[in-house]
Design a protein around this motif. Structure first.
Motif, PDB file in Angstrom:
ATOM      1  N   GLU A  10      -3.962  -7.391  -0.527  1.00 13.47           N
ATOM      2  CA  GLU A  10      -4.548  -8.206  -1.584  1.00 13.47           C
ATOM      3  C   GLU A  10      -4.171  -7.601  -2.933  1.00 13.47           C
ATOM      4  O   GLU A  10      -3.707  -6.460  -3.009  1.00 13.47           O
ATOM      5  CB  GLU A  10      -6.074  -8.214  -1.442  1.00 13.47           C
ATOM      6  CG  GLU A  10      -6.557  -8.796  -0.130  1.00 13.47           C
ATOM      7  CD  GLU A  10      -8.058  -8.686   0.054  1.00 13.47           C
ATOM      8  OE1 GLU A  10      -8.762  -8.185  -0.871  1.00 13.47           O
ATOM      9  OE2 GLU A  10      -8.534  -9.094   1.124  1.00 13.47           O
ATOM     10  N   SER A  12      -5.980  -6.354  -5.084  1.00 13.46           N
ATOM     11  CA  SER A  12      -6.790  -5.160  -5.322  1.00 13.46           C
ATOM     12  C   SER A  12      -6.244  -3.925  -4.606  1.00 13.46           C
ATOM     13  O   SER A  12      -6.688  -2.815  -4.856  1.00 13.46           O
ATOM     14  CB  SER A  12      -8.219  -5.397  -4.839  1.00 13.46           C
ATOM     15  OG  SER A  12      -8.224  -5.576  -3.416  1.00 13.46           O
ATOM     16  N   LYS A  14      -6.471  -3.773  -1.273  1.00 11.83           N
ATOM     17  CA  LYS A  14      -7.145  -3.781   0.026  1.00 11.83           C
ATOM     18  C   LYS A  14      -6.224  -4.403   1.069  1.00 11.83           C
ATOM     19  O   LYS A  14      -5.563  -5.403   0.817  1.00 11.83           O
ATOM     20  CB  LYS A  14      -8.443  -4.575  -0.061  1.00 11.83           C
ATOM     21  CG  LYS A  14      -9.254  -4.546   1.212  1.00 11.83           C
ATOM     22  CD  LYS A  14     -10.569  -5.280   1.031  1.00 11.83           C
ATOM     23  CE  LYS A  14     -11.339  -5.302   2.325  1.00 11.83           C
ATOM     24  NZ  LYS A  14     -12.567  -6.089   2.210  1.00 11.83           N
ATOM     25  N   LEU A  54      -6.654   0.786   2.132  1.00  8.48           N
ATOM     26  CA  LEU A  54      -6.019   0.477   0.857  1.00  8.48           C
ATOM     27  C   LEU A  54      -4.563   0.920   0.837  1.00  8.48           C
ATOM     28  O   LEU A  54      -4.202   1.917   1.472  1.00  8.48           O
ATOM     29  CB  LEU A  54      -6.744   1.202  -0.280  1.00  8.48           C
ATOM     30  CG  LEU A  54      -8.224   0.904  -0.451  1.00  8.48           C
ATOM     31  CD1 LEU A  54      -8.877   1.949  -1.332  1.00  8.48           C
ATOM     32  CD2 LEU A  54      -8.405  -0.479  -1.047  1.00  8.48           C
ATOM     33  N   PRO A  59      -4.981   0.427  -6.317  1.00 10.09           N
ATOM     34  CA  PRO A  59      -6.237   0.359  -7.068  1.00 10.09           C
ATOM     35  C   PRO A  59      -6.173   1.077  -8.426  1.00 10.09           C
ATOM     36  O   PRO A  59      -6.854   0.682  -9.364  1.00 10.09           O
ATOM     37  CB  PRO A  59      -7.256   1.034  -6.138  1.00 10.09           C
ATOM     38  CG  PRO A  59      -6.692   0.855  -4.777  1.00 10.09           C
ATOM     39  CD  PRO A  59      -5.199   0.960  -4.969  1.00 10.09           C
TER      40      PRO A  59
END
Length: 107
Positions: A10, A12, A14, A54, A59
């Motif tokens: 994603e 983000s 993730k 992750l 991030p």
């Protein structure tokens, strides 16, 4: 025939695993669920919340370019290890991410 699952990233950073890749996400690997999950879990960064995986560097990325470089670099690193057949080609991921960015910019 065994169902193929996709590990996807994603925006983000993730990582998720599913039969399909959600819109706006990029597939980073694919394979049978158990083998895929074990491979991704072993190589991904573990988040503070239980079960959150992750892509390292995403991030913390301060720009879109650095986030893309983190995803491509992670896959290149992961692919060089044990199971290259599970991980996608980093060049293909780079092209797909660039296309997603272009689509976002034009909408």
């Amino acid at each position: 025939m065994r169902t193929q699952y996709h590990a996807y990233c994603e925006a983000s950073g993730k990582i998720g695993i599913g039969v399909t890749v959600p819109e706006g996400c990029v597939a980073i690997a694919k394979g049978p669920y158990r083998a895929l999950y074990e491979e991704v879990e072993m190589k991904a960064r573990h988040g503070y919340s239980l079960g959150v995986l992750l892509v390292p560097g995403v991030p913390e990325a301060t720009s879109l370019d650095s986030a893309i470089a983190a995803v491509v670099g992670f896959v290149a690193w992961a692919r060089n290890d044990r199971e290259p057949s599970i991980w996608r080609c980093p060049g293909d991921i780079q092209a797909e991410l660039n296309q997603l960015v272009s689509q976002e910019a034009s909408s």
